[in-house]
Design a protein around this motif. Structure first.
Motif, PDB file in Angstrom:
ATOM      1  N   GLY A   1      60.276  25.871 -10.596  1.00  0.00           N
ATOM      2  CA  GLY A   1      59.995  26.146  -9.196  1.00  0.00           C
ATOM      3  C   GLY A   1      59.344  27.497  -8.949  1.00  0.00           C
ATOM      4  O   GLY A   1      59.193  27.915  -7.807  1.00  0.00           O
ATOM      5  N   ARG A   2      58.924  28.171  -9.998  1.00  0.00           N
ATOM      6  CA  ARG A   2      58.308  29.498  -9.882  1.00  0.00           C
ATOM      7  C   ARG A   2      56.846  29.500 -10.320  1.00  0.00           C
ATOM      8  O   ARG A   2      56.265  30.551 -10.533  1.00  0.00           O
ATOM      9  CB  ARG A   2      59.087  30.518 -10.701  1.00  0.00           C
ATOM     10  N   GLY A   3      56.275  28.321 -10.513  1.00  0.00           N
ATOM     11  CA  GLY A   3      54.867  28.232 -10.870  1.00  0.00           C
ATOM     12  C   GLY A   3      54.557  28.255 -12.351  1.00  0.00           C
ATOM     13  O   GLY A   3      53.389  28.199 -12.736  1.00  0.00           O
ATOM     14  N   VAL A   4      55.566  28.315 -13.193  1.00  0.00           N
ATOM     15  CA  VAL A   4      55.335  28.366 -14.638  1.00  0.00           C
ATOM     16  C   VAL A   4      54.673  27.077 -15.120  1.00  0.00           C
ATOM     17  O   VAL A   4      53.674  27.104 -15.843  1.00  0.00           O
ATOM     18  CB  VAL A   4      56.645  28.643 -15.403  1.00  0.00           C
ATOM     19  N   GLY A   5      55.212  25.949 -14.730  1.00  0.00           N
ATOM     20  CA  GLY A   5      54.647  24.664 -15.149  1.00  0.00           C
ATOM     21  C   GLY A   5      53.236  24.462 -14.636  1.00  0.00           C
ATOM     22  O   GLY A   5      52.356  23.980 -15.354  1.00  0.00           O
ATOM     23  N   THR A   6      53.013  24.851 -13.385  1.00  0.00           N
ATOM     24  CA  THR A   6      51.675  24.721 -12.797  1.00  0.00           C
ATOM     25  C   THR A   6      50.658  25.543 -13.577  1.00  0.00           C
ATOM     26  O   THR A   6      49.548  25.082 -13.867  1.00  0.00           O
ATOM     27  CB  THR A   6      51.693  25.154 -11.322  1.00  0.00           C
ATOM     28  N   GLU A   7      51.037  26.745 -13.964  1.00  0.00           N
ATOM     29  CA  GLU A   7      50.124  27.591 -14.733  1.00  0.00           C
ATOM     30  C   GLU A   7      49.930  27.060 -16.155  1.00  0.00           C
ATOM     31  O   GLU A   7      48.825  27.127 -16.697  1.00  0.00           O
ATOM     32  CB  GLU A   7      50.616  29.034 -14.771  1.00  0.00           C
ATOM     33  N   LEU A   8      50.980  26.518 -16.775  1.00  0.00           N
ATOM     34  CA  LEU A   8      50.823  25.882 -18.087  1.00  0.00           C
ATOM     35  C   LEU A   8      49.748  24.804 -18.019  1.00  0.00           C
ATOM     36  O   LEU A   8      48.857  24.738 -18.869  1.00  0.00           O
ATOM     37  CB  LEU A   8      52.138  25.238 -18.541  1.00  0.00           C
ATOM     38  N   VAL A   9      49.831  23.948 -16.989  1.00  0.00           N
ATOM     39  CA  VAL A   9      48.872  22.855 -16.840  1.00  0.00           C
ATOM     40  C   VAL A   9      47.482  23.396 -16.534  1.00  0.00           C
ATOM     41  O   VAL A   9      46.485  22.898 -17.068  1.00  0.00           O
ATOM     42  CB  VAL A   9      49.348  21.852 -15.763  1.00  0.00           C
ATOM     43  N   ALA A  10      47.379  24.435 -15.712  1.00  0.00           N
ATOM     44  CA  ALA A  10      46.071  25.019 -15.389  1.00  0.00           C
ATOM     45  C   ALA A  10      45.396  25.577 -16.643  1.00  0.00           C
ATOM     46  O   ALA A  10      44.194  25.364 -16.857  1.00  0.00           O
ATOM     47  CB  ALA A  10      46.227  26.106 -14.326  1.00  0.00           C
ATOM     48  N   VAL A  11      46.141  26.282 -17.472  1.00  0.00           N
ATOM     49  CA  VAL A  11      45.576  26.814 -18.718  1.00  0.00           C
ATOM     50  C   VAL A  11      45.169  25.660 -19.629  1.00  0.00           C
ATOM     51  O   VAL A  11      44.073  25.671 -20.207  1.00  0.00           O
ATOM     52  CB  VAL A  11      46.569  27.767 -19.421  1.00  0.00           C
ATOM     53  N   ALA A  12      46.018  24.653 -19.748  1.00  0.00           N
ATOM     54  CA  ALA A  12      45.697  23.494 -20.584  1.00  0.00           C
ATOM     55  C   ALA A  12      44.420  22.811 -20.108  1.00  0.00           C
ATOM     56  O   ALA A  12      43.550  22.454 -20.916  1.00  0.00           O
ATOM     57  CB  ALA A  12      46.860  22.504 -20.580  1.00  0.00           C
ATOM     58  N   ALA A  13      44.283  22.640 -18.789  1.00  0.00           N
ATOM     59  CA  ALA A  13      43.088  21.988 -18.230  1.00  0.00           C
ATOM     60  C   ALA A  13      41.836  22.803 -18.508  1.00  0.00           C
ATOM     61  O   ALA A  13      40.799  22.255 -18.913  1.00  0.00           O
ATOM     62  CB  ALA A  13      43.262  21.773 -16.722  1.00  0.00           C
ATOM     63  N   GLU A  14      41.911  24.104 -18.333  1.00  0.00           N
ATOM     64  CA  GLU A  14      40.737  24.953 -18.566  1.00  0.00           C
ATOM     65  C   GLU A  14      40.327  24.935 -20.038  1.00  0.00           C
ATOM     66  O   GLU A  14      39.139  24.846 -20.364  1.00  0.00           O
ATOM     67  CB  GLU A  14      41.008  26.381 -18.110  1.00  0.00           C
ATOM     68  N   GLU A  15      41.287  24.984 -20.929  1.00  0.00           N
ATOM     69  CA  GLU A  15      40.970  24.972 -22.358  1.00  0.00           C
ATOM     70  C   GLU A  15      40.429  23.609 -22.794  1.00  0.00           C
ATOM     71  O   GLU A  15      39.510  23.543 -23.616  1.00  0.00           O
ATOM     72  CB  GLU A  15      42.188  25.369 -23.182  1.00  0.00           C
TER      73      GLU A  15
END
Length: 132
Positions: free
Chosen positions: A80-94
Protein backbone atom coordinates in the motif's frame (compact mmCIF):
# COMPACT_ATOMS: atom_id res chain seq x y z
CA UNK A 1 11.46 6.04 3.67
CA UNK A 2 13.84 5.36 0.79
CA UNK A 3 13.25 2.31 -1.39
CA UNK A 4 15.82 1.52 -4.07
CA UNK A 5 14.98 -0.52 -7.16
CA UNK A 6 17.43 -2.53 -9.23
CA UNK A 7 16.86 -4.19 -12.61
CA UNK A 8 18.62 -7.56 -12.59
CA UNK A 9 19.82 -6.71 -9.11
CA UNK A 10 21.92 -9.06 -7.03
CA UNK A 11 20.11 -10.99 -4.32
CA UNK A 12 20.53 -13.99 -2.06
CA UNK A 13 18.32 -16.98 -2.83
CA UNK A 14 17.27 -17.15 0.81
CA UNK A 15 16.05 -13.53 0.76
CA UNK A 16 13.77 -14.09 -2.26
CA UNK A 17 12.65 -17.45 -0.88
CA UNK A 18 11.70 -15.86 2.46
CA UNK A 19 9.93 -12.95 0.74
CA UNK A 20 8.01 -15.35 -1.51
CA UNK A 21 6.95 -17.43 1.50
CA UNK A 22 5.83 -14.32 3.36
CA UNK A 23 4.04 -12.81 0.35
CA UNK A 24 2.23 -15.98 -0.71
CA UNK A 25 1.67 -17.55 2.71
CA UNK A 26 3.71 -20.75 2.65
CA UNK A 27 6.85 -22.14 4.23
CA UNK A 28 10.19 -21.35 2.59
CA UNK A 29 10.94 -23.94 -0.10
CA UNK A 30 14.68 -23.62 -0.62
CA UNK A 31 14.18 -22.55 -4.25
CA UNK A 32 17.35 -21.54 -6.06
CA UNK A 33 15.92 -18.26 -7.36
CA UNK A 34 19.17 -17.00 -8.88
CA UNK A 35 19.59 -20.03 -11.12
CA UNK A 36 15.91 -19.95 -12.05
CA UNK A 37 15.77 -16.31 -13.13
CA UNK A 38 19.10 -16.38 -14.93
CA UNK A 39 17.93 -19.39 -16.95
CA UNK A 40 14.38 -18.29 -17.81
CA UNK A 41 14.00 -14.55 -17.42
CA UNK A 42 14.49 -11.37 -19.35
CA UNK A 43 15.17 -9.85 -15.96
CA UNK A 44 13.80 -9.13 -12.52
CA UNK A 45 13.39 -6.15 -10.26
CA UNK A 46 14.48 -6.05 -6.64
CA UNK A 47 13.26 -3.45 -4.14
CA UNK A 48 15.44 -2.74 -1.12
CA UNK A 49 14.85 -0.80 2.09
CA UNK A 50 17.61 -0.46 4.71
CA UNK A 51 19.44 -3.53 3.35
CA UNK A 52 16.29 -5.70 3.38
CA UNK A 53 14.72 -7.17 0.23
CA UNK A 54 11.14 -5.83 0.40
CA UNK A 55 9.95 -6.42 -3.17
CA UNK A 56 10.63 -8.57 -6.19
CA UNK A 57 9.09 -9.28 -9.58
CA UNK A 58 10.27 -11.71 -12.25
CA UNK A 59 9.96 -10.80 -15.94
CA UNK A 60 9.97 -13.85 -18.22
CA UNK A 61 9.67 -13.60 -21.99
CA UNK A 62 9.33 -15.43 -25.24
CA UNK A 63 12.58 -13.99 -26.62
CA UNK A 64 10.63 -11.54 -28.77
CA UNK A 65 7.62 -9.29 -28.34
CA UNK A 66 5.99 -10.75 -25.22
CA UNK A 67 7.07 -10.38 -21.60
CA UNK A 68 5.21 -11.76 -18.60
CA UNK A 69 5.21 -10.77 -14.94
CA UNK A 70 5.55 -13.60 -12.44
CA UNK A 71 5.85 -13.65 -8.67
CA UNK A 72 5.16 -9.99 -7.95
CA UNK A 73 5.78 -9.75 -4.23
CA UNK A 74 6.01 -7.03 -1.61
CA UNK A 75 6.68 -7.51 2.09
CA UNK A 76 3.33 -7.31 3.90
CA UNK A 77 4.43 -4.45 6.16
CA UNK A 78 5.16 -2.25 3.10
CA UNK A 79 2.08 -2.98 1.00
CA UNK A 80 0.00 0.00 0.00
CA UNK A 81 3.02 2.32 -0.19
CA UNK A 82 3.68 2.12 -3.93
CA UNK A 83 6.43 -0.50 -3.83
CA UNK A 84 4.58 -2.97 -6.04
CA UNK A 85 3.53 -0.25 -8.47
CA UNK A 86 7.13 0.87 -8.87
CA UNK A 87 8.35 -2.74 -9.28
CA UNK A 88 5.90 -3.12 -12.18
CA UNK A 89 6.83 0.28 -13.67
CA UNK A 90 10.54 -0.62 -13.69
CA UNK A 91 9.75 -4.05 -15.15
CA UNK A 92 7.62 -2.47 -17.91
CA UNK A 93 10.28 0.08 -18.83
CA UNK A 94 13.03 -2.54 -18.98
CA UNK A 95 10.87 -4.91 -21.06
CA UNK A 96 10.12 -1.99 -23.43
CA UNK A 97 13.85 -1.19 -23.63
CA UNK A 98 14.53 -4.84 -24.54
CA UNK A 99 12.18 -4.52 -27.52
CA UNK A 100 9.11 -6.19 -26.05
CA UNK A 101 5.75 -4.93 -27.34
CA UNK A 102 3.50 -6.49 -24.71
CA UNK A 103 3.63 -7.08 -20.96
CA UNK A 104 1.22 -9.75 -19.69
CA UNK A 105 0.17 -10.63 -16.15
CA UNK A 106 -2.15 -13.18 -14.57
CA UNK A 107 -3.52 -12.52 -11.11
CA UNK A 108 -6.16 -13.47 -8.59
CA UNK A 109 -9.41 -11.48 -8.55
CA UNK A 110 -8.49 -9.51 -5.43
CA UNK A 111 -5.51 -7.98 -7.25
CA UNK A 112 -7.59 -6.36 -10.05
CA UNK A 113 -7.41 -2.87 -8.50
CA UNK A 114 -3.62 -3.13 -8.17
CA UNK A 115 -2.94 -4.28 -11.72
CA UNK A 116 -5.69 -2.33 -13.52
CA UNK A 117 -5.89 0.90 -11.53
CA UNK A 118 -2.43 1.30 -10.01
CA UNK A 119 -0.32 -0.28 -12.76
CA UNK A 120 -2.33 0.51 -15.90
CA UNK A 121 -3.00 -2.98 -17.25
CA UNK A 122 -6.20 -3.50 -19.20
CA UNK A 123 -8.47 -6.50 -19.39
CA UNK A 124 -8.03 -8.94 -22.24
CA UNK A 125 -9.35 -12.37 -23.07
CA UNK A 126 -7.06 -15.19 -22.03
CA UNK A 127 -7.24 -18.90 -21.48
CA UNK A 128 -5.92 -21.27 -18.86
CA UNK A 129 -5.61 -25.02 -18.47
CA UNK A 130 -4.99 -26.29 -14.94
CA UNK A 131 -2.20 -28.88 -15.23
CA UNK A 132 -2.25 -29.83 -11.53
Amino acid sequence: MTITYAWRGDFEDAAVDALHAEAFGHAPSGTEWGARVRRHSLGWVCAWHAGRLVGFVNVVWDGGAHAFLLDTMVAPDLRGRGVGTELVAVAAEEARSAGCHWLHVDFEEGLRPFYFEACGFRATDAGLIALR
